[in-house]
Motif scaffolding. Structure first.
Motif, PDB file in Angstrom:
ATOM      1  N   SER A  85     -59.534  15.681 -49.503  1.00  0.00           N
ATOM      2  CA  SER A  85     -59.921  16.955 -48.905  1.00  0.00           C
ATOM      3  C   SER A  85     -58.806  17.991 -48.895  1.00  0.00           C
ATOM      4  O   SER A  85     -59.069  19.183 -48.740  1.00  0.00           O
ATOM      5  CB  SER A  85     -60.402  16.728 -47.469  1.00  0.00           C
ATOM      6  N   THR A 271     -64.229  18.519 -46.025  1.00  0.00           N
ATOM      7  CA  THR A 271     -63.870  18.736 -47.429  1.00  0.00           C
ATOM      8  C   THR A 271     -64.505  20.021 -47.955  1.00  0.00           C
ATOM      9  O   THR A 271     -63.870  20.789 -48.691  1.00  0.00           O
ATOM     10  CB  THR A 271     -64.329  17.535 -48.274  1.00  0.00           C
ATOM     11  N   ALA A 272     -65.757  20.261 -47.565  1.00  0.00           N
ATOM     12  CA  ALA A 272     -66.429  21.492 -47.993  1.00  0.00           C
ATOM     13  C   ALA A 272     -65.775  22.712 -47.368  1.00  0.00           C
ATOM     14  O   ALA A 272     -65.592  23.745 -48.036  1.00  0.00           O
ATOM     15  CB  ALA A 272     -67.910  21.421 -47.605  1.00  0.00           C
ATOM     16  N   MET A 273     -65.399  22.622 -46.084  1.00  0.00           N
ATOM     17  CA  MET A 273     -64.734  23.750 -45.421  1.00  0.00           C
ATOM     18  C   MET A 273     -63.399  24.066 -46.066  1.00  0.00           C
ATOM     19  O   MET A 273     -62.954  25.209 -46.067  1.00  0.00           O
ATOM     20  CB  MET A 273     -64.551  23.433 -43.945  1.00  0.00           C
ATOM     21  N   ASN A 274     -62.761  23.040 -46.641  1.00  0.00           N
ATOM     22  CA  ASN A 274     -61.475  23.244 -47.311  1.00  0.00           C
ATOM     23  C   ASN A 274     -61.651  23.610 -48.784  1.00  0.00           C
ATOM     24  O   ASN A 274     -60.687  23.633 -49.538  1.00  0.00           O
ATOM     25  CB  ASN A 274     -60.615  21.977 -47.194  1.00  0.00           C
ATOM     26  N   ARG A 275     -62.906  23.839 -49.189  1.00  0.00           N
ATOM     27  CA  ARG A 275     -63.254  24.273 -50.558  1.00  0.00           C
ATOM     28  C   ARG A 275     -62.810  23.264 -51.607  1.00  0.00           C
ATOM     29  O   ARG A 275     -62.385  23.635 -52.707  1.00  0.00           O
ATOM     30  CB  ARG A 275     -62.645  25.646 -50.848  1.00  0.00           C
ATOM     31  N   LYS A 276     -62.940  21.979 -51.293  1.00  0.00           N
ATOM     32  CA  LYS A 276     -62.595  20.922 -52.238  1.00  0.00           C
ATOM     33  C   LYS A 276     -63.815  20.115 -52.665  1.00  0.00           C
ATOM     34  O   LYS A 276     -63.719  19.268 -53.543  1.00  0.00           O
ATOM     35  CB  LYS A 276     -61.584  19.958 -51.603  1.00  0.00           C
ATOM     36  N   LEU A 277     -64.966  20.377 -52.040  1.00  0.00           N
ATOM     37  CA  LEU A 277     -66.146  19.558 -52.284  1.00  0.00           C
ATOM     38  C   LEU A 277     -66.742  19.874 -53.651  1.00  0.00           C
ATOM     39  O   LEU A 277     -66.922  21.025 -54.013  1.00  0.00           O
ATOM     40  CB  LEU A 277     -67.189  19.804 -51.189  1.00  0.00           C
ATOM     41  N   SER A 278     -67.041  18.824 -54.397  1.00  0.00           N
ATOM     42  CA  SER A 278     -67.692  18.958 -55.699  1.00  0.00           C
ATOM     43  C   SER A 278     -68.441  17.675 -55.997  1.00  0.00           C
ATOM     44  O   SER A 278     -68.218  16.636 -55.360  1.00  0.00           O
ATOM     45  CB  SER A 278     -66.665  19.234 -56.802  1.00  0.00           C
TER      46      SER A 278
END
Length: 447
Positions: A85, A271-278
């Motif tokens: 993350s 992880t999505a809030m940290n702009r790492k989600l894929s």
């Protein structure tokens, strides 16, 4: 049965020979599960009837129906997602700034971040690798010695094995017949004791020359609004996850399995809030979760086969007779067990020790009148040393794979020595004052 044709010194002690053969084979590096199953079937066919193995599917089915073990893949998923993350990097950078004006502040910040990551992930490999990549180069740049820097990172990354939610505690609870929530609550104060011992050791080390730890203090940061907001931004995500997982267990709102599911979802959200989600990240995390979960459960299956045959051969009675013949007091027994487990940790993995030795030893210790929760936490703290003791310490292998080339294997071995000693000191503190384990669960359930 072939046992009728064996000399008495083998036939009467067949369970002991099974234990000896299995231990030697595991130390020799043979595959764990196949060694346990192969040795168990061999000795079972010698000393028992083939029909005895009809019980094995029932035992394995009972384990697979244990809803508490459903938490294992959920916590593994949570830990692997957090590793990817990017939150750890921001947390470490902020802690470094926060402790700039403290002697040995950089190393202390590494320990605190390791404890926070341990409370967020519970997975040693993820924490050690993450900490090694981020903090080792920085510590070397600030004139920490190779051995001290590597030892600090390895020890701080291993804190996740005693600080809940720990995979060790998660697996140990059913074996000790202690609720996992009790294990988590009971491990909080022992985990804080180890963190305090580490930080105190680092701080004291700065007063004895600068060969390992730089004694000079750096200029502290100013606690303005910008820096306070930066601290909150770095601390709130892991604290939110800790509260979601441990807070719901401690409050009695959720079971460990339910809190593990909340933690997995929370890790994805962070992880999505940290702009790492894929999709690729989720795919990698899911594959890693399946791989680690399969490894854990196949070892549990092998250990179940061993435990069934060992008991069928009268191993429990044999061990009790041996201990009774030594006329040990309760403390002598506990001391002997702790020394035995500590030595095994040099050669065997924590899962093997948990599922092979503890089911045999724990009932005897409990029969002496000791609290199973206290003994379980004592065992977990002892087992934590196995992650750092050569030649098979997993933390050392994880760290060696990511550390800079100037750090040699001998630096790792030298660096972990003081921290292993600190763990043994923590073990003795918990042994002498059992209330350090039992007090907090009593308060939680008392209210």
């Amino acid at each position: 049965m072939l046992i009728e044709y064996l000399p008495f010194w083998i036939a009467d002690y067949l369970a002991a020979w099974l234990f000896v053969v299995l231990t030697i084979a595991l130390m020799g590096g043979f595959p764990v599960t196949f060694t346990m199953m192969g040795a168990s079937f061999l000795f079972g066919l010698i000393g028992l009837t083939p029909g005895f193995f009809d019980l094995l599917p029932l035992r394995m089915w009972g384990i697979m129906n244990n809803t508490m073990l459903m938490a294992v893949p959920l916590f593994i998923f949570m830990g692997l997602a957090l590793e990817r993350s990017g939150l750890a990097k921001a947390l470490l950078e902020t802690m470094e700034e926060l402790f700039q004006n403290v002697r040995g502040g950089l190393a202390i910040s590494v320990v605190i971040v390791g404890a926070l990551l341990g409370a967020s992930t519970g997975i040693v490999g993820a924490t050690v690798v993450t900490m090694g990549l981020m903090s080792l180069p920085t510590m070397l740049k600030h004139n920490y010695s190779n051995s001290f820097a590597s030892g600090t990172v390895a020890a701080s990354g291993t804190l996740g094995q005693i600080i809940p939610p720990s995979i060790v505690l998660l697996l140990l609870g059913p074996v000790m017949d202690v609720p996992i929530g009790d294990m988590f609550i009971g491990a909080v104060i022992p985990g804080m004791i180890l963190v305090s011992l580490y930080c105190l050791f680092i701080w004291l080390s700065t007063f004895f020359g600068t060969a390992n730890v730089p004694a000079a203090q750096e200029k502290g940061v100013e606690f303005d609004v910008v820096f306070i907001l930066k601290i909150l931004k770095a601390l709130l995500p892991p604290l939110f996850l800790i509260l979601a997982v441990l807070g719901t267990i401690f409050a009695g709102i959720a079971t460990p399995t339910e809190s593990g599911a909340m933690g997995a979802v929370g890790a994805v959200i962070l992880t999505a809030m940290n702009r790492k989600l894929s999709f690729g990240l989720l795919h990698d995390v899911a594959k890693g979760t399946i791989r680690m979960t399969c490894m854990v459960f196949i070892i549990i299956m092998g250990a179940t086969c061993f435990a069934l045959v060992f008991r069928g051969l009268g191993g429990d009675d044999l061990l009790r007779e041996f201990i009774d013949s030594m006329h040990l007091s309760g403390w002598q027994l506990v001391t002997m067990v702790m020394i035995f487990i500590f030595i095994l940790g040099f050669f065997l993995d924590f899962i093997e020790i948990t599922y092979i030795h503890i089911p045999i030893i724990a009932p005897i210790v409990v029969d002496y009148g000791y609290d199973p929760l206290w003994f379980g936490i004592l065992f977990a703290v002892n087992l934590q040393t196995s992650f750092m003791t050569p030649p098979f310490g997993p933390s050392l292998f994880y760290l060696k794979g990511v550390c800079p080339p100037e750090i040699k294997t001998m630096d790792l071995y030298k660096g972990i020595i003081p921290f292993v000693i600190l763990q043994l000191i923590g073990l003795m503190i918990i042994a002498v004052w059992p209330s350090l384990v039992t007090w907090l669960p009593g308060i939680v359930y008392g209210n």
